[in-house]
Design a protein around this motif. Structure first.
Motif, mmCIF file in Angstrom:
data_model
loop_
_atom_site.group_PDB
_atom_site.id
_atom_site.type_symbol
_atom_site.label_atom_id
_atom_site.label_comp_id
_atom_site.label_asym_id
_atom_site.label_seq_id
_atom_site.Cartn_x
_atom_site.Cartn_y
_atom_site.Cartn_z
ATOM 1 N N SER A 76 -34.470 31.876 -10.683
ATOM 2 C CA SER A 76 -33.017 31.895 -10.552
ATOM 3 C C SER A 76 -32.543 33.203 -9.947
ATOM 4 O O SER A 76 -33.272 34.191 -9.901
ATOM 5 C CB SER A 76 -32.370 31.694 -11.916
ATOM 6 N N GLU A 77 -31.301 33.195 -9.494
ATOM 7 C CA GLU A 77 -30.674 34.401 -8.973
ATOM 8 C C GLU A 77 -29.209 34.373 -9.362
ATOM 9 O O GLU A 77 -28.575 33.320 -9.346
ATOM 10 C CB GLU A 77 -30.809 34.457 -7.449
ATOM 11 N N VAL A 78 -28.687 35.534 -9.711
ATOM 12 C CA VAL A 78 -27.280 35.658 -10.076
ATOM 13 C C VAL A 78 -26.634 36.666 -9.135
ATOM 14 O O VAL A 78 -27.166 37.759 -8.930
ATOM 15 C CB VAL A 78 -27.115 36.119 -11.544
ATOM 16 N N ARG A 79 -25.505 36.284 -8.569
ATOM 17 C CA ARG A 79 -24.716 37.190 -7.734
ATOM 18 C C ARG A 79 -23.309 37.283 -8.325
ATOM 19 O O ARG A 79 -22.771 36.282 -8.801
ATOM 20 C CB ARG A 79 -24.625 36.692 -6.293
ATOM 21 N N VAL A 80 -22.761 38.473 -8.246
ATOM 22 C CA VAL A 80 -21.434 38.696 -8.818
ATOM 23 C C VAL A 80 -20.553 39.376 -7.780
ATOM 24 O O VAL A 80 -20.906 40.432 -7.255
ATOM 25 C CB VAL A 80 -21.521 39.567 -10.095
ATOM 26 N N GLY A 81 -19.426 38.763 -7.494
ATOM 27 C CA GLY A 81 -18.424 39.368 -6.635
ATOM 28 C C GLY A 81 -17.330 39.955 -7.513
ATOM 29 O O GLY A 81 -16.844 39.289 -8.427
ATOM 30 N N VAL A 82 -16.974 41.192 -7.259
ATOM 31 C CA VAL A 82 -15.912 41.847 -8.024
ATOM 32 C C VAL A 82 -14.856 42.330 -7.033
ATOM 33 O O VAL A 82 -15.162 43.083 -6.112
ATOM 34 C CB VAL A 82 -16.453 43.049 -8.837
ATOM 35 N N ASP A 83 -13.642 41.866 -7.250
ATOM 36 C CA ASP A 83 -12.517 42.291 -6.424
ATOM 37 C C ASP A 83 -11.569 43.125 -7.261
ATOM 38 O O ASP A 83 -11.325 42.824 -8.427
ATOM 39 C CB ASP A 83 -11.751 41.073 -5.879
ATOM 40 N N LEU A 84 -11.033 44.169 -6.649
ATOM 41 C CA LEU A 84 -9.993 44.986 -7.246
ATOM 42 C C LEU A 84 -8.678 44.517 -6.644
ATOM 43 O O LEU A 84 -8.515 44.510 -5.427
ATOM 44 C CB LEU A 84 -10.237 46.468 -6.930
ATOM 45 N N LYS A 85 -7.743 44.108 -7.519
ATOM 46 C CA LYS A 85 -6.462 43.581 -7.045
ATOM 47 C C LYS A 85 -5.322 44.216 -7.829
ATOM 48 O O LYS A 85 -5.509 44.688 -8.938
ATOM 49 C CB LYS A 85 -6.413 42.059 -7.229
ATOM 50 N N TYR A 86 -4.144 44.176 -7.225
ATOM 51 C CA TYR A 86 -2.948 44.617 -7.927
ATOM 52 C C TYR A 86 -2.504 43.540 -8.905
ATOM 53 O O TYR A 86 -2.699 42.349 -8.658
ATOM 54 C CB TYR A 86 -1.797 44.884 -6.948
ATOM 55 N N ASP A 87 -1.900 43.966 -10.007
ATOM 56 C CA ASP A 87 -1.195 43.048 -10.890
ATOM 57 C C ASP A 87 0.115 43.715 -11.319
ATOM 58 O O ASP A 87 0.470 44.776 -10.808
ATOM 59 C CB ASP A 87 -2.057 42.598 -12.068
ATOM 60 N N THR A 88 0.811 43.129 -12.240
ATOM 61 C CA THR A 88 2.119 43.660 -12.635
ATOM 62 C C THR A 88 2.032 44.974 -13.401
ATOM 63 O O THR A 88 3.029 45.664 -13.557
ATOM 64 C CB THR A 88 2.890 42.636 -13.492
ATOM 65 N N HIS A 89 0.845 45.326 -13.886
ATOM 66 C CA HIS A 89 0.666 46.563 -14.660
ATOM 67 C C HIS A 89 -0.285 47.539 -13.974
ATOM 68 O O HIS A 89 -0.882 48.377 -14.631
ATOM 69 C CB HIS A 89 0.138 46.241 -16.055
ATOM 70 N N GLY A 90 -0.474 47.423 -12.693
ATOM 71 C CA GLY A 90 -1.381 48.328 -11.982
ATOM 72 C C GLY A 90 -2.448 47.562 -11.247
ATOM 73 O O GLY A 90 -2.179 46.849 -10.285
ATOM 74 N N LEU A 91 -3.684 47.678 -11.735
ATOM 75 C CA LEU A 91 -4.826 47.044 -11.076
ATOM 76 C C LEU A 91 -5.586 46.157 -12.056
ATOM 77 O O LEU A 91 -5.503 46.343 -13.270
ATOM 78 C CB LEU A 91 -5.772 48.115 -10.525
ATOM 79 N N ARG A 92 -6.356 45.221 -11.493
ATOM 80 C CA ARG A 92 -7.208 44.369 -12.319
ATOM 81 C C ARG A 92 -8.453 44.004 -11.521
ATOM 82 O O ARG A 92 -8.462 44.077 -10.290
ATOM 83 C CB ARG A 92 -6.473 43.126 -12.781
ATOM 84 N N PHE A 93 -9.488 43.614 -12.245
ATOM 85 C CA PHE A 93 -10.704 43.102 -11.628
ATOM 86 C C PHE A 93 -10.673 41.582 -11.645
ATOM 87 O O PHE A 93 -10.265 40.973 -12.632
ATOM 88 C CB PHE A 93 -11.956 43.544 -12.397
ATOM 89 N N VAL A 94 -11.116 40.972 -10.558
ATOM 90 C CA VAL A 94 -11.333 39.531 -10.488
ATOM 91 C C VAL A 94 -12.823 39.357 -10.206
ATOM 92 O O VAL A 94 -13.336 39.898 -9.217
ATOM 93 C CB VAL A 94 -10.465 38.865 -9.404
ATOM 94 N N ILE A 95 -13.493 38.639 -11.091
ATOM 95 C CA ILE A 95 -14.953 38.549 -11.049
ATOM 96 C C ILE A 95 -15.376 37.108 -10.825
ATOM 97 O O ILE A 95 -14.949 36.211 -11.548
ATOM 98 C CB ILE A 95 -15.552 39.066 -12.377
ATOM 99 N N GLU A 96 -16.214 36.903 -9.819
ATOM 100 C CA GLU A 96 -16.790 35.586 -9.559
ATOM 101 C C GLU A 96 -18.297 35.688 -9.693
ATOM 102 O O GLU A 96 -18.952 36.401 -8.921
ATOM 103 C CB GLU A 96 -16.417 35.078 -8.166
ATOM 104 N N VAL A 97 -18.814 34.975 -10.681
ATOM 105 C CA VAL A 97 -20.253 34.945 -10.941
ATOM 106 C C VAL A 97 -20.798 33.638 -10.387
ATOM 107 O O VAL A 97 -20.265 32.568 -10.670
ATOM 108 C CB VAL A 97 -20.540 35.022 -12.459
ATOM 109 N N GLN A 98 -21.848 33.749 -9.595
ATOM 110 C CA GLN A 98 -22.518 32.563 -9.070
ATOM 111 C C GLN A 98 -23.993 32.637 -9.449
ATOM 112 O O GLN A 98 -24.620 33.682 -9.282
ATOM 113 C CB GLN A 98 -22.372 32.476 -7.556
ATOM 114 N N ALA A 99 -24.501 31.521 -9.958
ATOM 115 C CA ALA A 99 -25.914 31.437 -10.326
ATOM 116 C C ALA A 99 -26.556 30.283 -9.571
ATOM 117 O O ALA A 99 -25.988 29.190 -9.480
ATOM 118 C CB ALA A 99 -26.067 31.234 -11.831
#
Length: 142
Positions: A76-99
């Motif tokens: 198996s292999e796991v890949r993770v995409g992490v995006d830094l985005k703005y939200d109403t309180h500053g910044l947030r991470f959006v994480i997409e995990v694919q296996a």
């Protein structure tokens, strides 16, 4: 062993923010230069990369343990995409995990991924967060 007994403990330190250095207290196991992802001219890693590595490593090793326990060669292999985005309180991470779990029927692969996600400490830490998705894939898009 008691459920509240620590199996492993580490202390990490970042004394200077970014740019700077962050390290693991102890025998120098890890000492990295850190920088902001929004300043690509500064060399170093950043929280997004470290979070992605933590999630990918934890989930992959949990899948490996599950598969080896079932007599399945780990491929198996796991890949993770992490995006830094703005939200109403500053910044947030959006994480997409694919296996990707080859050579296993899709229904069984999904069961393995669900079980791994329920056992991986990083996945448990992030569970319930609307900004985190975990998907079984045939081909990676992250």
């Amino acid at each position: 062993m008691k459920s509240d007994e620590s199996l492993y403990h580490t202390t990490t330190i970042n004394p200077h923010g970014m740019p700077g250095r962050a390290y693991v207290l102890g025998n120098g196991e890890l000492n990295v230069q850190v920088s902001s992802p929004r300043k690509p001219e500064e060399p170093g890693t950043n929280p997004e990369q470290l979070l992605g590595l933590a999630q990918a490593t934890c989930l992959a090793s949990t899948l490996q343990t599950i598969q080896e326990g079932r007599g399945i060669e780990y491929q198996s292999e796991v890949r993770v995409g992490v995006d830094l985005k703005y939200d109403t309180h500053g910044l947030r991470f959006v994480i997409e995990v694919q296996a990707r779990i080859p050579n296993v029927e899709p229904e069984e692969a999904q069961k393995q991924l669900d079980f791994a996600e329920s056992r991986c400490p990083v996945s448990k830490l992030l569970s319930g967060n609307e900004d985190v998705s975990v998907k079984l894939v045939d081909k990676f898009t992250v």
